[in-house]
Design a protein around this motif. Sequence first.
Motif, mmCIF file in Angstrom:
data_model
loop_
_atom_site.group_PDB
_atom_site.id
_atom_site.type_symbol
_atom_site.label_atom_id
_atom_site.label_comp_id
_atom_site.label_asym_id
_atom_site.label_seq_id
_atom_site.Cartn_x
_atom_site.Cartn_y
_atom_site.Cartn_z
ATOM 1 N N GLY A 113 0.820 -1.213 0.000
ATOM 2 C CA GLY A 113 0.000 0.000 0.000
ATOM 3 C C GLY A 113 0.851 1.260 0.000
ATOM 4 N N ASN A 114 1.926 1.243 0.782
ATOM 5 C CA ASN A 114 2.825 2.403 0.810
ATOM 6 C C ASN A 114 3.538 2.592 -0.528
ATOM 7 O OD1 ASN A 114 2.099 2.905 3.455
ATOM 8 N ND2 ASN A 114 3.886 1.884 4.318
ATOM 9 N N PHE A 116 2.352 1.681 -3.413
ATOM 10 C CA PHE A 116 1.326 2.171 -4.326
ATOM 11 C C PHE A 116 1.124 3.673 -4.137
ATOM 12 C CE2 PHE A 116 -3.127 3.121 -5.354
ATOM 13 C CZ PHE A 116 -3.136 2.751 -6.685
ATOM 14 N N GLU A 117 1.056 4.118 -2.881
ATOM 15 C CA GLU A 117 0.894 5.554 -2.613
ATOM 16 C C GLU A 117 2.062 6.353 -3.168
ATOM 17 O OE1 GLU A 117 0.094 6.725 1.400
ATOM 18 O OE2 GLU A 117 -1.406 5.138 1.649
ATOM 19 N N LEU A 118 3.278 5.855 -2.951
ATOM 20 C CA LEU A 118 4.454 6.568 -3.460
ATOM 21 C C LEU A 118 4.463 6.613 -4.986
ATOM 22 C CD1 LEU A 118 7.286 5.365 -1.068
ATOM 23 C CD2 LEU A 118 6.377 7.675 -1.282
ATOM 24 N N SER A 119 4.094 5.518 -5.626
ATOM 25 C CA SER A 119 4.102 5.521 -7.091
ATOM 26 C C SER A 119 2.980 6.395 -7.637
ATOM 27 C CB SER A 119 3.999 4.100 -7.630
ATOM 28 O OG SER A 119 2.774 3.523 -7.267
ATOM 29 N N THR A 120 1.830 6.424 -6.961
ATOM 30 C CA THR A 120 0.726 7.277 -7.394
ATOM 31 C C THR A 120 1.075 8.746 -7.206
ATOM 32 O OG1 THR A 120 -0.820 5.564 -6.732
ATOM 33 C CG2 THR A 120 -1.730 7.741 -7.103
ATOM 34 N N THR A 121 1.685 9.071 -6.068
ATOM 35 C CA THR A 121 2.085 10.453 -5.798
ATOM 36 C C THR A 121 3.115 10.911 -6.816
ATOM 37 O OG1 THR A 121 1.757 10.022 -3.455
ATOM 38 C CG2 THR A 121 2.971 12.008 -4.024
ATOM 39 N N HIS A 132 11.195 10.935 -4.470
ATOM 40 C CA HIS A 132 10.297 9.779 -4.417
ATOM 41 C C HIS A 132 11.078 8.473 -4.523
ATOM 42 C CE1 HIS A 132 6.402 11.642 -4.241
ATOM 43 N NE2 HIS A 132 6.735 12.482 -5.192
ATOM 44 N N GLN A 136 11.044 5.500 -1.780
ATOM 45 C CA GLN A 136 10.765 4.107 -2.120
ATOM 46 C C GLN A 136 11.912 3.203 -1.699
ATOM 47 O OE1 GLN A 136 9.930 4.305 -6.348
ATOM 48 N NE2 GLN A 136 7.770 3.863 -5.976
#
Length: 187
Positions: A113-114, A116-121, A132, A136
Amino acid sequence: MVELVKILAQLLGAIVVARLTVTWAISRHKSEKTWERKEAAFTDILDSLLTMERAIDQQARLSRTFMDFVSNEQIKVLQAEYRAARQRYQQAIAIAQLLLPDEVSQSMIIAEGNLFELSTTRAVGGGQEIGHLREQLELLRRHRGEILAFGRMVLGDPNKNAPDVFGDPVGWFRYRNNLRKSFADRP
């Protein structure tokens, strides 16, 4: 009549011993196979984490040092490697939920989940790509440490020193039994 009783007693004893031996052998085989599957699951998880970590680290180095000279092909290769490793990691979550302790699968779900959040951000924000990538990378390193600790807890720590056989024989036998992986296995 006495001879018949002796023969029947021997036969009954042989059947009981054979049954106990077969039961013990089958349970040991199952526990060893379970251990091997757990070991393979941890190996797959750590392999995918290391691959993702290496791809992110290389991307960060290329972006930081050779910003103008890096070809898009190099970056695309690293991104494809990262995506493939992440897919293997996502597949390993299902295996972890079936075979490994709940703490491991929960840790993996949180880390995914983290990520995913980093890649989405990163996709939405653009711009600060190196920041970023560092986030990661730090997340992957931290999570790899957690998984390694869980793996050593579940599979046994190879760095643990054995007790002295003459000083603590019972402790030594327990240690050797844990190494054999049939002492504390839970189906």
